[in-house]
Write a protein that holds these residues in place. Structure first.
Motif, short mmCIF file in Angstrom:
data_model
loop_
_atom_site.label_atom_id
_atom_site.label_comp_id
_atom_site.label_asym_id
_atom_site.label_seq_id
_atom_site.Cartn_x
_atom_site.Cartn_y
_atom_site.Cartn_z
N THR A 51 -9.14 6.02 -1.01
CA THR A 51 -8.39 5.42 -2.13
C THR A 51 -7.18 6.28 -2.50
O THR A 51 -7.05 6.74 -3.64
CB THR A 51 -9.29 5.25 -3.37
OG1 THR A 51 -9.86 6.54 -3.69
CG2 THR A 51 -10.39 4.24 -3.13
N ARG A 106 -4.89 9.80 11.38
CA ARG A 106 -6.02 8.86 11.21
C ARG A 106 -7.12 9.09 12.23
O ARG A 106 -8.31 8.96 11.92
CB ARG A 106 -5.53 7.41 11.32
CG ARG A 106 -6.58 6.40 10.81
CD ARG A 106 -6.79 6.62 9.32
NE ARG A 106 -7.88 5.86 8.74
CZ ARG A 106 -9.16 6.23 8.69
NH1 ARG A 106 -9.53 7.38 9.24
NH2 ARG A 106 -10.07 5.49 8.09
N ALA A 137 1.24 2.38 6.88
CA ALA A 137 0.08 1.72 6.26
C ALA A 137 -0.86 1.17 7.32
O ALA A 137 -2.09 1.27 7.20
CB ALA A 137 0.55 0.61 5.33
N GLU A 138 -0.28 0.60 8.36
CA GLU A 138 -1.10 0.02 9.44
C GLU A 138 -1.82 1.10 10.23
O GLU A 138 -3.03 1.01 10.49
CB GLU A 138 -0.19 -0.79 10.37
CG GLU A 138 -0.90 -1.36 11.60
CD GLU A 138 0.08 -1.99 12.57
OE1 GLU A 138 -0.24 -2.03 13.78
OE2 GLU A 138 1.18 -2.42 12.15
N HIS A 187 0.81 -1.23 0.00
CA HIS A 187 0.00 0.00 0.00
C HIS A 187 0.84 1.27 0.00
O HIS A 187 0.28 2.37 -0.04
CB HIS A 187 -0.97 0.04 1.19
CG HIS A 187 -1.90 -1.12 1.25
ND1 HIS A 187 -2.86 -1.36 0.29
CD2 HIS A 187 -2.01 -2.14 2.15
CE1 HIS A 187 -3.52 -2.46 0.59
NE2 HIS A 187 -3.02 -2.96 1.71
N GLN A 208 -4.51 2.79 8.35
CA GLN A 208 -5.53 1.81 7.92
C GLN A 208 -5.73 1.85 6.41
O GLN A 208 -6.84 1.94 5.90
CB GLN A 208 -6.85 2.07 8.66
CG GLN A 208 -6.72 1.98 10.18
CD GLN A 208 -7.98 2.43 10.91
OE1 GLN A 208 -9.00 2.70 10.30
NE2 GLN A 208 -7.90 2.51 12.23
N LEU A 209 -4.59 1.79 5.71
CA LEU A 209 -4.63 1.82 4.25
C LEU A 209 -5.01 0.45 3.72
O LEU A 209 -4.32 -0.53 3.97
CB LEU A 209 -3.26 2.24 3.69
CG LEU A 209 -2.76 3.62 4.13
CD1 LEU A 209 -1.37 3.87 3.57
CD2 LEU A 209 -3.71 4.72 3.68
N GLU A 210 -6.10 0.38 3.00
CA GLU A 210 -6.56 -0.89 2.44
C GLU A 210 -6.77 -0.81 0.93
O GLU A 210 -6.31 -1.65 0.17
CB GLU A 210 -7.85 -1.33 3.14
CG GLU A 210 -7.66 -1.63 4.63
CD GLU A 210 -8.96 -2.02 5.32
OE1 GLU A 210 -10.02 -2.02 4.62
OE2 GLU A 210 -8.93 -2.29 6.53
N ASN A 211 -7.47 0.23 0.47
CA ASN A 211 -7.77 0.38 -0.96
C ASN A 211 -6.99 1.56 -1.52
O ASN A 211 -7.52 2.67 -1.68
CB ASN A 211 -9.28 0.59 -1.16
CG ASN A 211 -10.08 -0.57 -0.65
OD1 ASN A 211 -9.76 -1.73 -0.93
ND2 ASN A 211 -11.13 -0.28 0.13
N THR A 212 -5.72 1.32 -1.78
CA THR A 212 -4.88 2.40 -2.30
C THR A 212 -4.82 2.36 -3.81
O THR A 212 -4.98 1.30 -4.44
CB THR A 212 -3.46 2.30 -1.72
OG1 THR A 212 -2.98 0.97 -1.89
CG2 THR A 212 -3.45 2.66 -0.26
N ARG A 249 5.57 0.18 6.58
CA ARG A 249 4.52 -0.76 6.98
C ARG A 249 3.72 -0.19 8.16
O ARG A 249 2.49 -0.37 8.24
CB ARG A 249 5.12 -2.12 7.34
CG ARG A 249 5.64 -2.89 6.12
CD ARG A 249 5.91 -4.34 6.45
NE ARG A 249 7.01 -4.50 7.41
CZ ARG A 249 8.28 -4.66 7.07
NH1 ARG A 249 8.64 -4.68 5.79
NH2 ARG A 249 9.21 -4.80 7.99
#
Length: 918
Positions: A689, A618, A713-714, A524, A717-721, A710
């Motif tokens: 996104t 976040r 990203a955690e 991500h 809460q990056l999921e749909n990049t 990393r």
């Protein structure tokens, strides 16, 4: 001083005609352990002191000469004369009589030049491609040996000085400073107008101004009062030969130094309150205290330590308390210990609207904090921490740009002993509690100059030069008594120790790469890594950016993003302030494509700070009270943007037009209606996104970089990049010229002409860059120097997302927009013939100058980080881009440049100001 045999022999070889006229003191100047350059101090026979710096790796050489006299020495009947002399000194010498010869030589060899006149000093400086230092020094030195001061330029330059003054009449900083001068001790030379104007620099009868200027020059310019710094790639012995050859002829008039022997404020005038009406909607409160002199205590810096405690922004600080009350948005404290008569300590506070109404309470809070400070004093542990941080900063001192470094050192030579010319600002020897207590005891309500700058204050006078309304009055005994008896606030206390002081200062065994590489194991996040121990620093730079479609959804989204970041910075301010004073700075900013974070400094705690920032991004804390203050400050900023300098407003409208950014009026409307709920929704919209890119450079391992990526990203809460970055299309101009008129409240008129390239190809970028190199000096010379259109005149490249362009800008106190446009067009009409007339040698010189600017070696880690980050920020990442551009420049000829200029002129955007209707 007797020279060694080797030095005497060397001197005889080098100076057959001249005396061996230098006294050399080698190896006694303290330098940073991280500094590989060599230094030597010499004193010429005429009394001029010089510091020589040999840097074999230097691709830019530089020099600065500091004269120990400034505006304080102006005669009462000739205010601005020192500044006027600074202007005239550049306009021809006996050896080089052509007025623009020096400027043309510097510019055509990849260099820059400038000068400034301060109260106590006048500083002249330049840089140049390192292969041309000697002839540049020859030209530079002649200013102080045999300037012509030709009468034909007198009227022209007095108009140039007046234009400079006129361009700043509506600058609130200048206006407040002018009022400050008005209320000073009338016997202090600093209380007078310093810039100069047509009135103060009158030339009636003809020739009178030149006579007065030459008298001033002969009275105050003397080799024994000058300090010179020269930095070049040559060995010290060769630099010494050049300095001796070129500067020994400066006359030594054996003048005494100009000294101010009276205090800035009379004791009988204190306590004093000054009220000032600004142009912009700003609210500023400052408190200045004349304290006992501490100049001789520079190794212990007592006043600087006191200012550091007052200016702290973390827990227990005055600013934290004032923000909690809703009264302030910012605070700064600084000391001036340069006078042998006194030390001036100033605390400046940016107020909210509510804070303005409670300004006496703000002052009371300040004295409550000072009471706590006076009670506890400065703890030894805090002094030890400051000492450690200062020692670390000096131990790992990064190289500065040569032009700034020599200017800074030439001024420091005047203030500190020779041995400490370099390390003085970082030196902190002992904690002198007695002197700190002595200074603190003078910070009282009865010994104060209280200044308030805000709209709607009652004024009864007008400053004569900048036309600022103001009032000066004694502060009543009742108010003084109230402040003296102000309640002690338990929330106010001297700060604790800093958790961000680095403990690991080791250099990792990672080597150095030439270009960044992409790391694979960071889901991500597109992660780029450049290990680099070239500069031998335990430091790193880390950028990460989130490019989000949300940022391009209109004015409301732009405002919401800006306010979200403003509130983040407010929330994180105590942490970021601690980190910054420990040498780890962070910058969080919104822009037209999303949000970027930069962390820079000691790498020991980079990961900790990044994690703290990401967590706040976040899940921000967004209290309503803070939102109201931040929103009001943002609205003030939008309203004040409409009062910026005219040419700055034109550039803003240009970017709105070319990049499809929301207009100022749209932002203002959106900001009026924005709610806290809109801000609360930003994180989900922003992180839905996004495209996320990270770049780590410096003393970090690949594993540490991957771990940071990393964790980002955690935490976010990056999921749909997104797989590709968001890009912004630049508006392409057609052959139908576009003109926009901007209403601006200012006495000056401004016009900006933008010529746009047709493609982002290397060839066109090379052509446009070389045209800018060739045209900038004659444009300035013709429209500013010869035609006297105004003080602000420049031509420069203007690239937007790699689409090349040129801009031509004039801001004038006398000419209309129509006249400016006519003059710019006439200049451009002459350039095809001028380009055709360039000889092969001329063209090669311009090419070499441009290539020198493009290929200048990175002086420090930050420069290298920024260079690669700009490349990474492009859609098409090409680390060989600079080499390709240089190769294309080398191939250009006159015909291609003529054709390129003709092509550029087919796509024009003209921006012009007009006075708004009454």
């Amino acid at each position: 001083m007797q020279l060694s045999q080797a030095r005497s022999f060397q001197c005889l070889l080098a100076l057959i005609v001249l005396f061996c006229s230098t006294i050399s003191i080698a190896g006694e100047i303290i330098k940073s352990p991280n500094d590989s350059r060599e230094y030597r101090s010499i004193t010429l026979k005429n009394g001029l002191q010089a510091l020589l710096i040999s840097d074999p790796q230097a691709d830019k050489a530089a020099a600065s000469l500091d004269v120990g006299v400034g505006s304080n020495a102006n005669p009462d009947e000739r205010l601005g004369l020192a500044h006027f002399l600074e202007h005239m000194l550049f306009l021809g010498t006996k050896k080089y009589p052509e007025a623009g010869e020096y400027q043309a030589f510097i510019q055509s060899h990849g260099g820059n030049h400038n000068a400034f006149t301060a109260n106590h000093t006048t500083n002249y400086y330049f840089d140049i491609d390192s292969s041309h230092l000697a002839p540049a020094l020859d030209r530079f030195s002649q200013f102080f040996i045999a300037p012509l001061f030709e009468e034909q330029y007198t009227d022209r330059e007095r108009h140039a000085v007046h234009s400079e003054y006129s361009s700043k009449i509506r600058d609130d900083g200048r206006r407040a400073y002018a009022v400050t001068k008005q209320v000073m001790n009338p016997d202090h030379p600093g209380n007078r107008f310093a810039v100069g104007s047509l009135e103060t620099l009158s030339n009636e009868p003809a020739g009178a101004l030149r006579e007065d200027m030459i008298a001033f020059y002969n009275t105050h310019y003397s080799a024994n009062l000058m300090k010179l710094v020269v930095l070049g790639k040559e060995p010290l012995a060769e630099l010494e030969q050049w300095v001796t050859r070129y500067f020994s002829a400066i006359p030594d008039r054996a003048l005494p130094p100009f000294e101010v022997k009276v205090p800035a404020y009379r004791a009988s005038d204190l306590p004093m309150e000054v009220l000032i009406e600004p142009v912009k909607d700003i609210r500023q409160l400052s408190m200045t205290f004349p304290l006992p002199p501490s100049k001789a205590s520079w190794p212990n810096k007592p006043a600087q330590l006191i200012a550091g405690v007052i200016g702290y922004e973390g827990d227990g600080s005055l600013l934290a308390y004032l923000k909690e009350q809703g009264w302030a948005t910012g605070l700064g404290a600084y000391s001036d210990s340069s006078s042998a008569v006194e030390t001036l300590l100033t605390t400046s506070i940016s107020l909210t609207k509510e804070g303005l109404q409670h300004r006496d309470d703000v002052v009371a809070a300040f004295f409550s904090f000072m009471r706590a400070f006076q009670t506890t004093g400065l703890a030894q542990s805090l002094f030890d921490e400051e000492q450690t941080l200062a020692a670390n900063d000096f131990r790992f001192l990064a190289k500065q740009e040569p032009i700034h470094y020599v200017s800074q050192l030439s001024q420091q030579m005047r203030d500190y002993p020779e041995r400490h010319w370099i390390d003085a600002p970082y030196r902190l020897e002992t904690l002198d509690q007695t002197q700190i207590s002595q200074l603190l005891s003078a910070i009282t309500p009865a010994n104060m100059v209280l200044k308030v700058q805000a709209k709607g204050l009652e004024t009864n006078q007008t400053e004569p030069h900048f036309k600022a309304p103001f009032a000066k009055q004694k502060i009543s005994a009742d108010r003084i008594a109230t402040w003296q008896a102000a309640d002690t606030q338990t929330a106010l206390y001297v700060r604790h120790n800093n958790p961000f002081v680095p403990s690991d200062l080791n250099i990792a065994e990672i080597g150095s790469q030439k270009v960044p590489t992409e790391l694979e194991n960071t889901p991500h996040v597109e992660s780029w890594y450049l290990p680099d121990t070239t500069f031998k620093l335990p430091k790193a730079d880390l950028y990460f950016t989130l490019l989000s479609p949300f940022s391009r959804t209109g004015a409301k989204a732009s405002v919401a993003m800006d306010l979200y970041v403003d509130m983040l910075n407010e929330q994180l301010n105590p942490v970021l302030y601690d980190a910054a004073i420990a040498g780890l700075s962070a910058n969080i900013y919104a822009h037209s494509r999303g949000i970027t974070v930069r962390v820079s400094g000691y790498n020991d705690k980079v990961g900790v700070l990044i994690d703290t920032i990401a967590a706040a991004m976040r899940h921000p804390t967004l209290p309503a009270k803070r939102f109201n203050v931040v929103k009001q400050s943002y609205l003030d900023g939008l309203q004040n943007a409409a009062k910026d300098k005219p040419f700055q407003q034109l550039f803003r409208v240009g970017y709105e037009t070319l990049l499809n950014n929301p207009a100022l009026a749209e932002l203002n409307t959106a900001a009026q209606d924005i709610t806290l709920k809109d801000i609360q929704e930003v994180p989900d919209a922003l992180f839905a996104t996004p495209f996320v890119r990270l770049f780590a450079h410096g003393n970090l391992t690949a594993e540490q970089t991957e771990q940071i990526a990393r964790k980002i990203a955690e935490t976010l809460q990056l999921e749909n990049t997104a797989s590709t970055p968001l890009e912004i299309a630049v508006k392409r101009l057609d052959t139908q010229a576009l003109t926009k008129t901007v209403p601006v409240e200012h006495n000056d008129t401004a016009l900006a002409l933008y010529l746009q390239g047709s493609s982002t190809g290397i060839a066109e970028r090379a052509q446009t860059a070389l045209l800018a190199e060739i045209l900038s000096a004659p444009f300035y010379s013709e429209l500013r120097t010869e035609q006297q259109l105004g003080y602000i005149v420049f031509a420069s490249p203007m690239s937007l997302r790699d689409l090349p362009g040129l801009s031509f800008v004039v801001q004038s106190p006398t000419a209309s927009a129509e006249l400016i446009e006519t003059r710019i067009n006439a200049f451009l009409d002459r350039q095809s013939a001028a380009l055709r007339a360039l000889t092969p040698d001329d063209l090669e010189r311009f090419k070499n100058s441009l290539i020198s600017r493009l290929t200048t070696e990175d002086k420090n880690r930050k420069e290298r980080t920024n260079r690669f980050w700009q490349l990474l920020d492009k859609a098409n990442i090409d680390f060989a881009d600079r080499d390709k551009l240089v190769a294309a420049i080398k191939q250009l000829d006159n015909a291609q440049l003529i054709k390129a200029l003709e092509s550029l002129q087919q796509r024009r955007l003209t921006l012009r100001t007009m006075q708004p209707p009454e």
